[in-house]
Design a protein around this motif. Sequence first.
Motif, PDB file in Angstrom:
ATOM      1  N   LYS A 175       0.867  -1.182   0.000  1.00  0.00           N
ATOM      2  CA  LYS A 175       0.000   0.000   0.000  1.00  0.00           C
ATOM      3  C   LYS A 175       0.902   1.231   0.000  1.00  0.00           C
ATOM      4  O   LYS A 175       1.416   1.625   1.038  1.00  0.00           O
ATOM      5  CB  LYS A 175      -0.943  -0.026   1.203  1.00  0.00           C
ATOM      6  N   SER A 178      -1.290   7.422  -1.320  1.00  0.00           N
ATOM      7  CA  SER A 178      -2.168   8.188  -0.438  1.00  0.00           C
ATOM      8  C   SER A 178      -3.572   8.174  -1.032  1.00  0.00           C
ATOM      9  O   SER A 178      -3.763   7.837  -2.213  1.00  0.00           O
ATOM     10  CB  SER A 178      -1.671   9.618  -0.306  1.00  0.00           C
ATOM     11  N   SER A 179      -4.562   8.541  -0.244  1.00  0.00           N
ATOM     12  CA  SER A 179      -5.944   8.594  -0.753  1.00  0.00           C
ATOM     13  C   SER A 179      -6.063   9.613  -1.879  1.00  0.00           C
ATOM     14  O   SER A 179      -6.806   9.396  -2.846  1.00  0.00           O
ATOM     15  CB  SER A 179      -6.906   8.930   0.388  1.00  0.00           C
ATOM     16  N   GLU A 180      -5.317  10.694  -1.786  1.00  0.00           N
ATOM     17  CA  GLU A 180      -5.354  11.708  -2.844  1.00  0.00           C
ATOM     18  C   GLU A 180      -4.765  11.162  -4.142  1.00  0.00           C
ATOM     19  O   GLU A 180      -5.323  11.379  -5.228  1.00  0.00           O
ATOM     20  CB  GLU A 180      -4.581  12.955  -2.406  1.00  0.00           C
ATOM     21  N   GLN A 181      -3.657  10.446  -4.040  1.00  0.00           N
ATOM     22  CA  GLN A 181      -3.053   9.860  -5.234  1.00  0.00           C
ATOM     23  C   GLN A 181      -3.977   8.822  -5.868  1.00  0.00           C
ATOM     24  O   GLN A 181      -4.119   8.760  -7.092  1.00  0.00           O
ATOM     25  CB  GLN A 181      -1.707   9.230  -4.870  1.00  0.00           C
ATOM     26  N   ARG A 182      -4.604   8.025  -5.037  1.00  0.00           N
ATOM     27  CA  ARG A 182      -5.528   7.013  -5.539  1.00  0.00           C
ATOM     28  C   ARG A 182      -6.677   7.662  -6.313  1.00  0.00           C
ATOM     29  O   ARG A 182      -7.087   7.194  -7.379  1.00  0.00           O
ATOM     30  CB  ARG A 182      -6.056   6.187  -4.367  1.00  0.00           C
ATOM     31  N   GLU A 183      -7.187   8.749  -5.762  1.00  0.00           N
ATOM     32  CA  GLU A 183      -8.299   9.459  -6.410  1.00  0.00           C
ATOM     33  C   GLU A 183      -7.867  10.068  -7.742  1.00  0.00           C
ATOM     34  O   GLU A 183      -8.589  10.008  -8.736  1.00  0.00           O
ATOM     35  CB  GLU A 183      -8.825  10.548  -5.478  1.00  0.00           C
TER      36      GLU A 183
END
Length: 299
Positions: A175, A178-183
């Motif tokens: 993992k 980050s959540s931002e990168q995933r989005e």
Amino acid sequence: MVLDCVIIGGGPAGLNAALVLGRAKKNIIVFDDNKPRNAVTHESHGFITRDKIKPAEFKRYALEDLKEYSNIIIKNQRVFDIKTENDRFFILTKDGNTFEARKVILATGLTDILPAIKGIHEFYGESLFSCPFCDGWELQDRPLVVISENERAFHMTKMIRNWSKDVVLCTNGQKVLSSEQRELLANKDIEVIEEEIEYLQGEDGRLRKIILKSGREVAREGGFVTTGLQQASPLAQQLGCSMNSMGGIDTDNSGRTAIAGVYACGDNSIIAPAQLIIAAAEGSKAAIAVVGDLVNEDF
């Protein structure tokens, strides 16, 4: 005889450094054990007048150029230690010889460490690569994969989308986003697969499928891998050079290390796209710094 400089490493950085030093009338030796990082590479790209050249052919041309200068000696020997005494360097080779020099250029390069995935070595250098600037053109517009287990995953995936809009990212169970990168990746229709990879499938070096632990098959025709990097030689650490955050030798803009009289150039210091032209340019810069420093000391 005390040499003006020894260069350790016979890749594009070391050979270009030799050319500059030779033309500056300096007596030098290049030590080359002929174990290049690009041994799996079939063609080198991005060097004007030499695009698509085979690495072995490039080296042959380089050595032909250097033969014009009698003050340049090439020795196919491995250096295993460097001692310092009274501002001089004593270079010890595997065959028992010792050479004395005023300056040392380390152009020893890096070693790529591939993820521990079954079959990856079969495809690396054939349809899986580490540098999109070197090999992106050949894979353009194909279904591609980025295999990355580290923090470089997002940046590499973003870059690869320049060459193909059909990209998936496999993190092999890690993992790293980050959540931002995933989005951001989802907004570009880039699938992120965090499941572990069972093995890579294909034939004759051509990737065809990524087989996941669950049994799912992901069809791909090539891609890019973020490799681990380590110094190909321990000499920098033995000399006491400081290292940068990426594991490269820390230098100033001219290739000077923290150790007086020691310079570094090429992949082992810049940790940039591993392009022939960049390494050669860094070799030239380091050699110019050596000449300037020698002139200042002797003036």
